[in-house]
Design a protein around this motif. Structure first.
Motif, short mmCIF file in Angstrom:
data_model
loop_
_atom_site.label_atom_id
_atom_site.label_comp_id
_atom_site.label_asym_id
_atom_site.label_seq_id
_atom_site.Cartn_x
_atom_site.Cartn_y
_atom_site.Cartn_z
N GLY A 67 46.31 47.18 46.69
CA GLY A 67 46.86 45.85 46.45
C GLY A 67 46.01 44.69 46.93
N PHE A 68 44.73 44.95 47.24
CA PHE A 68 43.86 43.88 47.74
C PHE A 68 43.15 43.12 46.62
N ILE A 69 42.97 43.77 45.46
CA ILE A 69 42.31 43.12 44.34
C ILE A 69 43.06 43.39 43.05
N THR A 70 42.78 42.57 42.06
CA THR A 70 43.26 42.84 40.71
C THR A 70 42.05 43.03 39.81
N ARG A 71 42.27 43.79 38.76
CA ARG A 71 41.24 44.07 37.76
C ARG A 71 41.77 43.56 36.44
N LYS A 72 41.03 42.63 35.84
CA LYS A 72 41.48 42.06 34.57
C LYS A 72 40.44 42.37 33.50
N VAL A 73 40.90 43.04 32.44
CA VAL A 73 40.03 43.42 31.33
C VAL A 73 40.23 42.44 30.18
N PHE A 74 39.11 41.90 29.67
CA PHE A 74 39.15 40.98 28.54
C PHE A 74 38.72 41.74 27.29
N PRO A 75 39.45 41.58 26.17
CA PRO A 75 39.17 42.34 24.95
C PRO A 75 37.97 41.78 24.19
N THR A 76 36.80 41.91 24.78
CA THR A 76 35.56 41.47 24.14
C THR A 76 34.69 42.69 23.92
N ILE A 77 33.60 42.50 23.18
CA ILE A 77 32.65 43.59 22.96
C ILE A 77 31.31 43.15 23.54
N PRO A 78 30.82 43.81 24.58
CA PRO A 78 31.48 44.86 25.35
C PRO A 78 32.62 44.28 26.18
#
Length: 122
Positions: A67-78
């Motif tokens: 719970g110390f960080i968040t991971r955010k994925v953006f739908p781009t290529i790559p």
């Protein structure tokens, strides 16, 4: 301070688990770098320096799990992935920063103590 509380085995295990995470060399460096704001994986790897891709991945997963960080994925290529401290992660910056500052101020004293010990036990 922890040492003033009565001994409780369950508490000791819980504290030990957390200290293993937050006291890890790479965790301290990663949390410190993310204190400046979100970073992508390769930006973070370059900022930390000397960390392998595998170790950074392992460290980030552990920090996310705890719970110390968040991971955010953006739908781009790559795909673009940003890592950012959570509120809990920002709170962790305070003791980590204080410990780092203490270590910088006392490095010479610790090295001198080690040298004296090694001389006495050589």
């Amino acid at each position: 301070m922890l040492l003033r509380h009565p001994h409780n085995t369950e508490d000791c295990r819980a504290v030990s688990e957390i200290l293993q995470r937050v006291g890890d060399k790479w965790t301290v460096l990663v949390v410190g770098k993310l204190g400046g704001g979100p970073l992508r994986f390769n930006e973070l790897r370059a900022a930390v320096g000397g960390i392998s891709q595998k170790m950074l991945t392992t460290t980030l997963r552990g920090l996310e799990r705890d719970g110390f960080i968040t991971r955010k994925v953006f739908p781009t290529i790559p795909p673009r992935v940003d890592y950012e401290l959570t509120e809990l992660g920002h709170e962790l910056l305070v003791p980590v920063g204080a410990l780092g500052e203490w270590a910088r101020k006392n490095t010479q004293r610790v090295q001198s103590a080690r040298a004296r010990f090694d001389d006495m036990h050589a």
